[in-house]
Design an enzyme around this catalytic site. Structure first.
Site, PDB file in Angstrom:
ATOM      1  N   CYS A   1       0.902  -1.275   0.054  1.00 20.18           N
ATOM      2  CA  CYS A   1      -0.031  -0.128  -0.088  1.00 20.18           C
ATOM      3  C   CYS A   1       0.694   0.870   0.172  1.00 20.18           C
ATOM      4  O   CYS A   1       0.423   2.374  -0.049  1.00 20.18           O
ATOM      5  CB  CYS A   1      -0.943   0.097   1.056  1.00 20.18           C
ATOM      6  SG  CYS A   1      -1.852  -1.457   1.381  1.00 20.18           S
TER       7      CYS A   1
ATOM      8  N   HIS B   1      -3.267   6.894   3.305  1.00 18.19           N
ATOM      9  CA  HIS B   1      -3.519   5.775   2.413  1.00 18.19           C
ATOM     10  C   HIS B   1      -5.107   5.420   3.351  1.00 18.19           C
ATOM     11  O   HIS B   1      -5.089   5.746   4.452  1.00 18.19           O
ATOM     12  CB  HIS B   1      -2.633   4.704   2.844  1.00 18.19           C
ATOM     13  CG  HIS B   1      -3.072   3.142   2.606  1.00 18.19           C
ATOM     14  ND1 HIS B   1      -3.788   3.014   1.373  1.00 18.19           N
ATOM     15  CD2 HIS B   1      -2.945   1.944   3.422  1.00 18.19           C
ATOM     16  CE1 HIS B   1      -3.997   1.612   1.685  1.00 18.19           C
ATOM     17  NE2 HIS B   1      -3.706   1.153   2.731  1.00 18.19           N
TER      18      HIS B   1
ATOM     19  N   ASN C   1     -10.484  -0.085   0.941  1.00 17.18           N
ATOM     20  CA  ASN C   1      -9.119  -0.101   0.754  1.00 17.18           C
ATOM     21  C   ASN C   1      -8.723  -0.350  -0.640  1.00 17.18           C
ATOM     22  O   ASN C   1      -8.745  -1.561  -1.026  1.00 17.18           O
ATOM     23  CB  ASN C   1      -8.536  -0.973   2.019  1.00 17.18           C
ATOM     24  CG  ASN C   1      -6.781  -0.866   1.907  1.00 17.18           C
ATOM     25  OD1 ASN C   1      -6.397  -0.653   1.046  1.00 17.18           O
ATOM     26  ND2 ASN C   1      -6.384  -1.495   3.067  1.00 17.18           N
TER      27      ASN C   1
HETATM   28  O1  UT7 Z   1      -3.613  -1.691   3.539  1.00 16.21           O
HETATM   29  C1  UT7 Z   1      -3.857  -2.948   4.321  1.00 16.21           C
HETATM   30  C2  UT7 Z   1      -3.569  -2.749   5.770  1.00 16.21           C
HETATM   31  N1  UT7 Z   1      -4.323  -3.493   6.712  1.00 16.21           N
HETATM   32  C3  UT7 Z   1      -5.035  -2.642   7.578  1.00 16.21           C
HETATM   33  O2  UT7 Z   1      -5.053  -1.436   7.635  1.00 16.21           O
HETATM   34  C4  UT7 Z   1      -5.843  -3.368   8.398  1.00 16.21           C
HETATM   35  C5  UT7 Z   1      -5.876  -2.634   9.891  1.00 16.21           C
HETATM   36  N2  UT7 Z   1      -6.824  -3.416  10.980  1.00 16.21           N
HETATM   37  C6  UT7 Z   1      -8.090  -2.899  10.765  1.00 16.21           C
HETATM   38  O3  UT7 Z   1      -8.685  -2.088   9.881  1.00 16.21           O
HETATM   39  C7  UT7 Z   1      -9.028  -3.726  11.886  1.00 16.21           C
HETATM   40  O4  UT7 Z   1      -8.255  -4.416  12.555  1.00 16.21           O
HETATM   41  C8  UT7 Z   1     -10.274  -4.693  11.270  1.00 16.21           C
HETATM   42  C9  UT7 Z   1     -11.302  -3.671  10.622  1.00 16.21           C
HETATM   43  C10 UT7 Z   1      -9.549  -5.608  10.540  1.00 16.21           C
HETATM   44  C11 UT7 Z   1     -10.808  -5.353  12.343  1.00 16.21           C
HETATM   45  O5  UT7 Z   1     -11.373  -4.421  13.003  1.00 16.21           O
HETATM   46  P1  UT7 Z   1     -11.233  -4.455  14.630  1.00 16.21           P
HETATM   47  O6  UT7 Z   1     -11.837  -3.494  15.549  1.00 16.21           O
HETATM   48  O7  UT7 Z   1      -9.836  -4.544  15.054  1.00 16.21           O
HETATM   49  O8  UT7 Z   1     -11.985  -5.977  15.141  1.00 16.21           O
HETATM   50  P2  UT7 Z   1     -11.528  -7.202  15.687  1.00 16.21           P
HETATM   51  O9  UT7 Z   1     -10.632  -8.043  14.640  1.00 16.21           O
HETATM   52  O10 UT7 Z   1     -11.036  -6.948  17.120  1.00 16.21           O
HETATM   53  O11 UT7 Z   1     -12.757  -8.004  15.992  1.00 16.21           O
HETATM   54  C12 UT7 Z   1     -13.953  -7.472  16.723  1.00 16.21           C
HETATM   55  C13 UT7 Z   1     -15.052  -8.492  16.889  1.00 16.21           C
HETATM   56  C14 UT7 Z   1     -14.542  -9.735  16.638  1.00 16.21           C
HETATM   57  O12 UT7 Z   1     -15.531 -10.664  17.476  1.00 16.21           O
HETATM   58  P3  UT7 Z   1     -15.628 -11.111  19.003  1.00 16.21           P
HETATM   59  O13 UT7 Z   1     -14.332 -12.129  18.919  1.00 16.21           O
HETATM   60  O14 UT7 Z   1     -14.958  -9.790  19.740  1.00 16.21           O
HETATM   61  O15 UT7 Z   1     -16.742 -11.878  19.411  1.00 16.21           O
HETATM   62  C15 UT7 Z   1     -14.844 -10.451  15.140  1.00 16.21           C
HETATM   63  O16 UT7 Z   1     -14.788 -11.646  15.141  1.00 16.21           O
HETATM   64  O17 UT7 Z   1     -15.758  -8.132  15.505  1.00 16.21           O
HETATM   65  C16 UT7 Z   1     -15.781  -9.542  14.680  1.00 16.21           C
HETATM   66  N3  UT7 Z   1     -15.556  -9.243  13.339  1.00 16.21           N
HETATM   67  C17 UT7 Z   1     -16.827  -8.955  12.558  1.00 16.21           C
HETATM   68  N4  UT7 Z   1     -18.108  -8.660  12.730  1.00 16.21           N
HETATM   69  C18 UT7 Z   1     -18.755  -8.255  11.723  1.00 16.21           C
HETATM   70  C19 UT7 Z   1     -14.549  -9.346  12.357  1.00 16.21           C
HETATM   71  N5  UT7 Z   1     -15.016  -8.973  11.128  1.00 16.21           N
HETATM   72  C20 UT7 Z   1     -16.457  -8.550  11.440  1.00 16.21           C
HETATM   73  C21 UT7 Z   1     -17.159  -8.480  10.207  1.00 16.21           C
HETATM   74  N6  UT7 Z   1     -18.581  -8.319  10.825  1.00 16.21           N
HETATM   75  N7  UT7 Z   1     -16.951  -8.125   9.035  1.00 16.21           N
END
Ligand code: UT7
Length: 330
Positions: A115, A255, A285
């Site tokens: 990216c 980004h 993204n």
């Molecule tokens: O350019 C590429 C570089 N990559 C990035 O910039 C990614 C950086 N990271 C992020 O943007 C975030 O970490 C994510 C958007 C990928 C995830 O967000 P988060 O706030 O870190 O969520 P999490 O992974 O901590 O998940 C929280 C909860 C989990 O459930 P439990 O374990 O708390 O019950 C996940 O299973 O949200 C759940 N979850 C979802 N729920 C609904 C994860 N994805 C989804 C979804 N819909 N799509």
């Protein structure tokens, strides 16, 4: 040292017509518009038809950028493509684009800084032009991320879209153009975001569903933490190196990975919302295409004024990060 600066002469973009909204994703997997909006800020992404090569997007963006710069394809000395989704490893995406736009005199190569690719490419182009080796460099950030996504993985599939952004880089008046840049890589953190290509390790296999070995996998929260730190640090470095403060910056073009990452960095930099270009609600993204597409949107909206200080800042796979400060001189 030189009696000219090196800056952006023209911009172009291509976003496929077909879109995928949060409501569409709700029908495909266990997710919700509410979750995606709150956790990422995204509302829709554009998807290229499966039967079209990804370079078709770059070709359109390149043609626009060349027109916008008031030059012809024959004037282009070098084409640099940034991509994580080359149609082929050989020929390179840059050679494919060269063929389609008939830039017959150009040299052409691809780079991969994920990216952060566009910021890397701008800095490479600057070196070639400053030394006098080349006059016009075309940069095309061409990303077809929908092709490397596991559409059953809700952790990643909701985030990414397809797009291309292009710029022509060349001589501008002294004092304008790229003033400072900063590039960094952290290979020891690379395991946090992987896309296997010609080799798939056992570790890669275990992180993915069977038959999905070459899809994008990331540790979202590790990348999230890195991203805020890296974007804040890279922005500060180029602003301070130029002897300026954040007050002097007219627009930051970051980004577009997650609105919470952008807001997290903005808070640490004491940057108000009106000084940040945000397009991810409409694009998702789009990896290295984020910055040139956001730049093009800002230019069309009349937000870029001659003499404005603009900071472009990115992070991504590698892991990598980088920033460039430029004085808008188009
Ligand atoms: O350019 C590429 C570089 N990559 C990035 O910039 C990614 C950086 N990271 C992020 O943007 C975030 O970490 C994510 C958007 C990928 C995830 O967000 P988060 O706030 O870190 O969520 P999490 O992974 O901590 O998940 C929280 C909860 C989990 O459930 P439990 O374990 O708390 O019950 C996940 O299973 O949200 C759940 N979850 C979802 N729920 C609904 C994860 N994805 C989804 C979804 N819909 N799509």
């Amino acid at each position: 040292m030189h009696d000219f600066g090196v800056g952006i002469l023209g911009t172009g973009i291509y976003l496929p017509e077909k879109t995928l909204t949060n409501a569409d994703l709700e029908k495909m997997m266990d997710t919700s518009d509410d979750w995606i909006t709150r956790r990422t800020g995204m509302k829709k992404r554009h998807l290229l038809d499966d039967d079209k090569p990804a370079c078709t997007m770059g070709v359109e963006a390149a043609k626009q950028a060349i027109r916008d710069a008031n030059i012809t394809p024959d004037d282009i000395d070098l084409i640099i493509v940034t991509t994580e989704t080359p149609d082929y490893l050989s020929p390179s995406m840059s050679c494919l684009i060269q063929k389609h736009i008939h830039a017959n005199k150009a040299a052409a190569f691809d780079i991969n800084a994920a990216c952060t690719g566009f910021v890397y490419a701008m800095t490479i182009a600057q070196q070639f032009i400053e030394t006098g080796y080349y006059r016009f460099v075309l940069i095309v950030s061409n990303e077809g991320l929908s092709r490397i996504i596991d559409w059953k993985d809700r952790n990643t599939s909701i985030l990414f879209g397809d797009a291309a952004g292009a710029v022509v880089v060349g001589r501008v008046k002294k004092g304008y153009g790229i003033r400072k840049s900063y590039l960094a890589s952290f290979g020891d953190l690379g395991h946090n975001l992987t896309i296997p290509c010609c080799y798939v390790s056992e570790e890669d296999r275990q992180k993915r569903r069977k038959e999905m070995e070459r899809t994008l996998w990331q540790d979202g929260s590790e990348v999230f933490t890195f991203a805020i730190r890296a974007m804040t640090d890279a922005t500060r470095r180029v602003v301070e190196a130029e002897g300026k403060t954040m007050e002097d910056v007219a627009l930051v073009v970051p980004h577009q990975a997650n609105l919470r990452i952008i807001n997290g960095a903005a808070k640490r930099l004491h940057l108000s919302d009106d000084k940040i270009a945000v397009i991810l609600q409409d694009t998702g993204n789009i990896s290295s295409a984020s910055i040139p597409v956001a730049l093009n949107f800002s230019d069309k909206k009349g937000l870029l004024k001659k003499g404005d200080i603009i900071v472009m800042v990115a992070f991504g796979g590698g892991l990598t990060c980088g920033a460039a400060l430029l004085v808008w001189g188009k």
